[in-house]
Design a protein around this motif. Structure first.
Motif, PDB file in Angstrom:
ATOM      1  N   THR B  48       0.963  -1.135  -0.019  1.00 57.77           N
ATOM      2  CA  THR B  48       0.248  -0.061  -0.044  1.00 57.77           C
ATOM      3  C   THR B  48       0.805   1.222   0.114  1.00 57.77           C
ATOM      4  OG1 THR B  48      -1.080  -1.151   1.639  1.00 57.77           O
ATOM      5  CG2 THR B  48      -2.280   0.720   1.083  1.00 57.77           C
ATOM      6  N   ASP B  49       1.903   1.286   0.894  1.00 57.43           N
ATOM      7  CA  ASP B  49       2.800   2.432   0.917  1.00 57.43           C
ATOM      8  C   ASP B  49       3.461   2.718  -0.400  1.00 57.43           C
ATOM      9  OD1 ASP B  49       1.877   2.903   3.423  1.00 57.43           O
ATOM     10  OD2 ASP B  49       3.896   2.197   4.536  1.00 57.43           O
ATOM     11  N   LEU B  50       3.802   1.504  -0.875  1.00 58.65           N
ATOM     12  CA  LEU B  50       4.557   1.523  -2.088  1.00 58.65           C
ATOM     13  C   LEU B  50       3.720   2.250  -3.301  1.00 58.65           C
ATOM     14  CD1 LEU B  50       7.634   1.140  -3.349  1.00 58.65           C
ATOM     15  CD2 LEU B  50       6.584  -1.314  -4.018  1.00 58.65           C
ATOM     16  N   LEU B  51       2.729   1.754  -3.435  1.00 57.26           N
ATOM     17  CA  LEU B  51       1.682   2.243  -4.579  1.00 57.26           C
ATOM     18  C   LEU B  51       1.238   3.659  -4.175  1.00 57.26           C
ATOM     19  CD1 LEU B  51      -0.822  -1.027  -4.809  1.00 57.26           C
ATOM     20  CD2 LEU B  51       0.354   0.140  -6.524  1.00 57.26           C
ATOM     21  N   LYS B  52       1.196   4.153  -2.810  1.00 56.74           N
ATOM     22  CA  LYS B  52       1.207   5.454  -2.633  1.00 56.74           C
ATOM     23  C   LYS B  52       2.102   6.264  -3.193  1.00 56.74           C
ATOM     24  CE  LYS B  52      -1.935   5.741   1.145  1.00 56.74           C
ATOM     25  NZ  LYS B  52      -1.694   5.269   2.521  1.00 56.74           N
ATOM     26  N   GLU B  53       3.393   5.953  -3.070  1.00 59.73           N
ATOM     27  CA  GLU B  53       4.447   6.603  -3.156  1.00 59.73           C
ATOM     28  C   GLU B  53       4.551   6.755  -4.675  1.00 59.73           C
ATOM     29  OE1 GLU B  53       7.914   5.123  -0.780  1.00 59.73           O
ATOM     30  OE2 GLU B  53       9.129   6.418  -2.061  1.00 59.73           O
ATOM     31  N   PHE B  54       4.387   5.621  -5.288  1.00 52.46           N
ATOM     32  CA  PHE B  54       4.397   5.961  -6.778  1.00 52.46           C
ATOM     33  C   PHE B  54       3.213   6.481  -7.465  1.00 52.46           C
ATOM     34  CE2 PHE B  54       7.617   2.408  -7.051  1.00 52.46           C
ATOM     35  CZ  PHE B  54       8.169   2.552  -8.132  1.00 52.46           C
ATOM     36  N   ASN B  57       4.511  10.227  -6.721  1.00 52.72           N
ATOM     37  CA  ASN B  57       5.170  11.031  -7.492  1.00 52.72           C
ATOM     38  C   ASN B  57       6.027   9.883  -8.414  1.00 52.72           C
ATOM     39  OD1 ASN B  57       7.580  12.346  -8.604  1.00 52.72           O
ATOM     40  ND2 ASN B  57       7.939  13.541  -6.990  1.00 52.72           N
ATOM     41  N   GLU B  58       5.642   9.692  -9.473  1.00 47.73           N
ATOM     42  CA  GLU B  58       6.093   8.354 -10.381  1.00 47.73           C
ATOM     43  C   GLU B  58       7.670   8.536 -10.632  1.00 47.73           C
ATOM     44  OE1 GLU B  58       3.912   7.699 -13.983  1.00 47.73           O
ATOM     45  OE2 GLU B  58       5.514   6.148 -14.717  1.00 47.73           O
ATOM     46  N   GLN B  59       7.992   9.731 -10.995  1.00 45.05           N
ATOM     47  CA  GLN B  59       9.373  10.021 -11.331  1.00 45.05           C
ATOM     48  C   GLN B  59      10.373   9.723 -10.247  1.00 45.05           C
ATOM     49  OE1 GLN B  59       9.709  13.864 -13.429  1.00 45.05           O
ATOM     50  NE2 GLN B  59      10.781  12.661 -15.163  1.00 45.05           N
ATOM     51  N   ALA B  60      10.047  10.482  -9.096  1.00 45.43           N
ATOM     52  CA  ALA B  60      11.001  10.271  -7.896  1.00 45.43           C
ATOM     53  C   ALA B  60      11.168   8.765  -7.429  1.00 45.43           C
ATOM     54  CB  ALA B  60      10.371  11.129  -6.975  1.00 45.43           C
ATOM     55  N   LYS B  64      14.088   6.103  -7.258  1.00 45.76           N
ATOM     56  CA  LYS B  64      14.337   5.479  -6.329  1.00 45.76           C
ATOM     57  C   LYS B  64      14.519   4.065  -6.139  1.00 45.76           C
ATOM     58  CE  LYS B  64      12.728   5.417  -1.325  1.00 45.76           C
ATOM     59  NZ  LYS B  64      11.668   6.012  -0.512  1.00 45.76           N
ATOM     60  N   TYR B  65      13.527   3.486  -6.860  1.00 46.28           N
ATOM     61  CA  TYR B  65      13.335   2.075  -6.701  1.00 46.28           C
ATOM     62  C   TYR B  65      13.600   1.317  -7.860  1.00 46.28           C
ATOM     63  CZ  TYR B  65      10.321   2.964  -2.470  1.00 46.28           C
ATOM     64  OH  TYR B  65       9.900   3.466  -1.434  1.00 46.28           O
ATOM     65  N   TRP B  66      13.772   1.791  -8.956  1.00 49.75           N
ATOM     66  CA  TRP B  66      14.016   0.965 -10.320  1.00 49.75           C
ATOM     67  C   TRP B  66      15.285   0.236 -10.092  1.00 49.75           C
ATOM     68  CZ3 TRP B  66      17.486   0.917 -14.497  1.00 49.75           C
ATOM     69  CH2 TRP B  66      16.854   0.156 -15.425  1.00 49.75           C
ATOM     70  N   ASP B  67      15.069  -0.924 -10.621  1.00 47.39           N
ATOM     71  CA  ASP B  67      16.129  -1.850 -10.439  1.00 47.39           C
ATOM     72  C   ASP B  67      16.742  -2.248  -9.268  1.00 47.39           C
ATOM     73  OD1 ASP B  67      17.797  -3.716 -11.902  1.00 47.39           O
ATOM     74  OD2 ASP B  67      19.424  -1.998 -12.255  1.00 47.39           O
TER      75      ASP B  67
END
Lengths: 188, 151
Positions: B48-54, B57-60, B64-67
């Protein structure tokens, strides 16, 4: 109309609307293969992505795909890293998208089982570049589901994907993209 | 006599270097993917937190999380199996269309069978990005995922 009849009428209507024909079909686990093997490649240069999103609007024939580049799995770790870091630069361009239409959508009967040949025309965006793409494909309607299959070639240089000289003859200049999606009706 | 000896040493060391380079190339070429089960997570979050974060702010979030290796705790919404036997465990809130979709590493397929709908699990996988979609619900996709633990 008596009570009993109206009850049946309502029940029938409800049944119709719930099992009624879906206008959109979609999947979130579509399969897309990327194949850049040539005759002179020492081995298969092939990546598979199983997390593609695809939506087809049966009414308008609109078709959309979205795929995350990082989701392409190659057998060799090194090949996967090269694909991501040097070729498609997925850290800069994480997503590839296709937006198009089935040009002969009126010939497809989505409520009747069968195999339909379709032509899809649209724009493919990959590596930050957008190009027109046209391909033949097949839609297989079976038991309320739709299987979408197509394969087409893209010229890597069209998308500004450059191949280092050292391996230029080992990697194909065109990549074969094979799409196979099993679409389910979207309940809205 | 001495010169011959030097040449011999040089040739020998060149041979050793060439061998080492060859060995390195061979090893690198055949290197297998790291098993996600053995990787330490870079981030530990709830679905839930991860989805909220994305969403916010998708870009940030991508930056932060990609790869990165993520350990995501969430409720199992669905376990999907495709026609070739590949599993995906879908985490998230059933009230929301959005989810964290974890495609399970084929070497860990059997782990997908150990979880069931409605159970809270922790899945470890590599974040491949975010697919925003208003109609179908937005998804964060983890690849080469393994089931970390059950609660």
């Amino acid at each position: 109309m008596n009570m009993k009849n109206s009850f049946f009428l309502i029940a029938a209507l409800l049944f119709l609307t719930t099992t009624g024909f879906a206008q959109k079909f979609y999947t979130k686990s579509g399969k897309i293969d990327f194949d850049a093997t040539t005759a002179s490649s020492p081995e298969k240069i092939e990546g598979v992505n199983r997390t593609a999103t695809c939506v087809v609007d049966t009414k308008t024939g609109a078709m959309q795909f979205a795929v995350l580049m990082k989701g392409f799995a190659f057998e060799r770790a090194l090949m996967e890293e090269h694909f991501n870091e040097n070729y498609v630069e997925s850290h800069k361009f994480p997503k590839a998208e296709f937006k198009g239409t089935i040009t002969n959508n009126e010939t497809v009967n989505y409520s009747k089982d069968g195999t339909y040949s379709v032509t899809v025309k649209g724009k493919l965006t990959m590596h930050g570049e957008t190009k027109d793409v046209e391909t033949q494909g097949k839609l297989v309607v079976q038991g309320g589901k739709v299987n979408a299959n197509a394969s087409f070639n893209v010229l890597l240089s069209d998308f500004k994907i450059s191949i280092p000289g050292l391996v230029a003859d080992k990697v194909s200049k065109t990549a074969k993209i094979i799409v196979s999606c099993s679409l389910e009706p979207l309940k809205s | 006599m001495k010169r011959k000896k030097i040449i011999r040493y040089v040739l020998l060391s060149l041979l050793v270097i060439a061998g080492a380079v060859g060995f390195y190339i061979y090893k690198e070429y055949n290197r297998a993917h790291k098993d996600t089960a053995k990787l330490k997570p870079d981030y530990t979050v709830t679905a839930t937190d991860l989805l909220k974060e994305f969403e916010n702010n998708e870009q940030a979030s991508n930056k932060k999380y990609w790869d990165k290796v993520l350990s995501v705790e969430g409720m199992v919404k669905e376990i999907a199996k495709d026609d070739r036997g590949f599993y995906a465990v879908i985490l998230g809130d059933t009230a929301s269309m959005s989810s964290v979709r974890c495609s399970i590493d084929s070497a860990h397929s059997n782990e997908a069978l150990t979880v069931s709908r409605g159970v809270t699990v922790t899945v470890k996988g590599i974040c491949s990005g975010y697919n925003a979609d208003e109609m179908l619900g937005s998804d964060i996709i983890l690849v080469r995922s393994v089931i970390d633990k059950k609660k």
